[in-house]
Design a protein around this motif. Structure first.
Motif: not given
Lengths: 343, 343
Positions: B33-40, B315-322
């Protein structure tokens, strides 16, 4: 044109389907629709004068009459049949079929189409894409392009494989098809039996080759949020190293056996998607493969490959209940729940 | 508790995430999550007294301070952080965690959880499923259970493979995991190093073994519209045939090396789904495989297998925007678009 299958097709969730295009894939689609209790085939449309006016059951070689007569009257059929979904299998290029799909949408039908350029129409056909987007929204229907390739093995499957990756550096998909096992149009499409000169001439005229590789690439890139610098592809002939006879064509050593179609996307100067498709008669190890370089690395393979014709008809029919319940709009495989076989 | 990452996390589409559960998987989730600009990452919750009050960055071994302090105050953290999504990775059984997920929903957060029973909660936990359905709808949020297994290799992947089939008679999924390559909790969960008597006793108490096989089966059956007579499973020990030492455990010949978990569904008296999961230390050929008997037959394989821990966090983190854009409700992997890696 109305179906006599009311007993079989009964129930609140039954969806009325019109088939547009009664070629090889369209006939297979019709067989599957007739076989599914939750679908009711209410009409069939084709422009081929050898088909128009004939009983669909007769064309399909069915003993039982399904009550559908093939018509070339698009508007009349759509008016009379009021389908919830049109399954559209006519041709590969969107400019040639955009009016057919638009007609269906304006009659309130959702559309599932095998038109290859419709997999990701914004890439190569932005004008047609805009028209279809308006038609879909104005009429509260969904429009989707899908199939096996494009639509499944070299795009959707690769996208799903990334679900378990935290980083993706490079996606490579390979597909090898023995065209000898496929229907005649595909063997012609890949140029089996041509000379290299004939091959190059027809390819330059856009009269042969695979359509859809760049659309697959754009679908993957969009899924991953990659803004590409460039998406491109090239097609080369595969030369027969031995004489091969199929049910439809004789290929002599030195003639063209089929195509090798390679496509790629670069993102910030680096190649990050590469699709490699070989379709030729006599291919010895048919297979599909998705390889992801990332964290973790992932390889997903389908030994023997996904059979194109049967499987294309299947995914179109399997998409029907999904698309009938989707949000309206010009959709892609990224917008809808996973298509599954529902009998 | 508030993140100092506003520069990195800027932008209209940035999603605020609270991590609930800071164990091995939860920590990996936090890193992603910390690595992804679209998540905070705006908060982290755990009940472990060795973690509460500590800096998350310190626990993760990060040089840069992410500004989050681990708290055991669920309500307070959710109130202060107002997350769009809670990623929940605490434990496998739904009755133990239903209140945690409910809290998140009642604070207006969508939830993505690795709780195995949440993959298809109506099967074994209908009461909790009903509670969560109400919580989701009342608060206009989506709740999803996912992971690698259950969630991907033995269910979602199999469902997608059926997209290209016109008929499915039997679905078989096999997964072989070398537990020696996995984290300590998994090695304990599969009973590595126990005697057979200890294994059987702990298994009978529900204190070990894999959770989720029957949920995977129910997901597949539901996808295909199959009404099952019976879904069941059994777990047997895999006995070590040689001495094996991992980083965490010593297994002697004759002791338990891990589990063999077999599950099945019968539909109208016939077995139509069979899942076969082996997780033990020293497994020599890790792999995932989906085999479909139908039209056409399909085999899909992942040589080497999907790495469980890394891939579950992914997969948990990838599911967040969905899930942040999904329809409200208690959802399954069948209800949402394909999860894909988005960095």
């Amino acid at each position: 044109m109305m179906s006599g299958m009311s007993a079989k097709g009964a129930g609140a969730q039954t969806l009325r389907v019109v088939q547009m295009g009664v070629g090889a894939i369209g006939r297979e689609v019709c067989r599957l629709v007739l076989d599914r209790p939750h679908l009711r085939l209410v009409g069939a449309i084709d422009t081929d004068k050898d088909l128009v006016g004939r009983s669909l059951s007769e064309v399909l070689g069915l003993k039982e009459d399904c009550g559908v007569t093939i018509s070339n009257d698009v508007e009349g059929t759509l008016d009379a049949c009021e389908p919830e979904v049109v399954i559209h299998t006519t041709t590969s290029r969107l400019p040639e079929v955009v009016h057919e799909i638009e007609h269906a949408a304006r009659h309130g039908a959702n559309v599932v189409s095998s038109t290859e350029e419709l997999l990701f129409p914004r890439l190569n056909r932005p004008g047609e894409a805009a028209r279809l987007e308006v038609a879909a929204r104005d009429n509260n229907v969904a429009i989707l392009g899908t199939g096996v390739n494009p639509g499944f093995v070299m795009d959707t499957l690769a996208v799903l494989a990334t679900a378990v990756c935290s980083e993706v550096e490079l996606i490579e998909c390979r597909r090898v098809v023995d065209a000898a096992t496929r229907r005649q149009p595909l063997q012609l499409k890949v140029g089996a039996g041509l000379s290299v000169a004939e091959f190059n001439s027809l390819l330059a005229q856009g009269k042969m080759g695979h359509v859809g590789l760049t659309e697959s690439i754009a679908l993957i890139a969009t899924a991953l949020g990659w803004q590409w610098d460039n998406i491109d592809q090239r097609t080369e002939p595969v030369i027969a190293r031995r004489d091969i006879r199929t049910d439809y064509v004789q290929v002599r050593t030195g003639q063209v056996a089929g195509i090798h179609n390679i496509g790629w996307a670069t993102v910030e100067g680096r190649e990050r998607i590469r699709l490699d498709l070989q379709m030729y008669v006599g291919a010895e190890e048919p297979m599909d493969e998705v390889v992801i370089r990332g964290k973790p690395n992932m390889t997903l393979c389908i030994p023997g490959g996904t059979p194109g014709d049967l499987a294309t008809a299947a995914i179109l029919v399997n998409a029907v209940p999904i698309i009938a319940n989707a949000e309206p709009g010009l959709l892609t495989m990224l917008d809808i729940p996973i298509i599954r076989c529902r009998m």
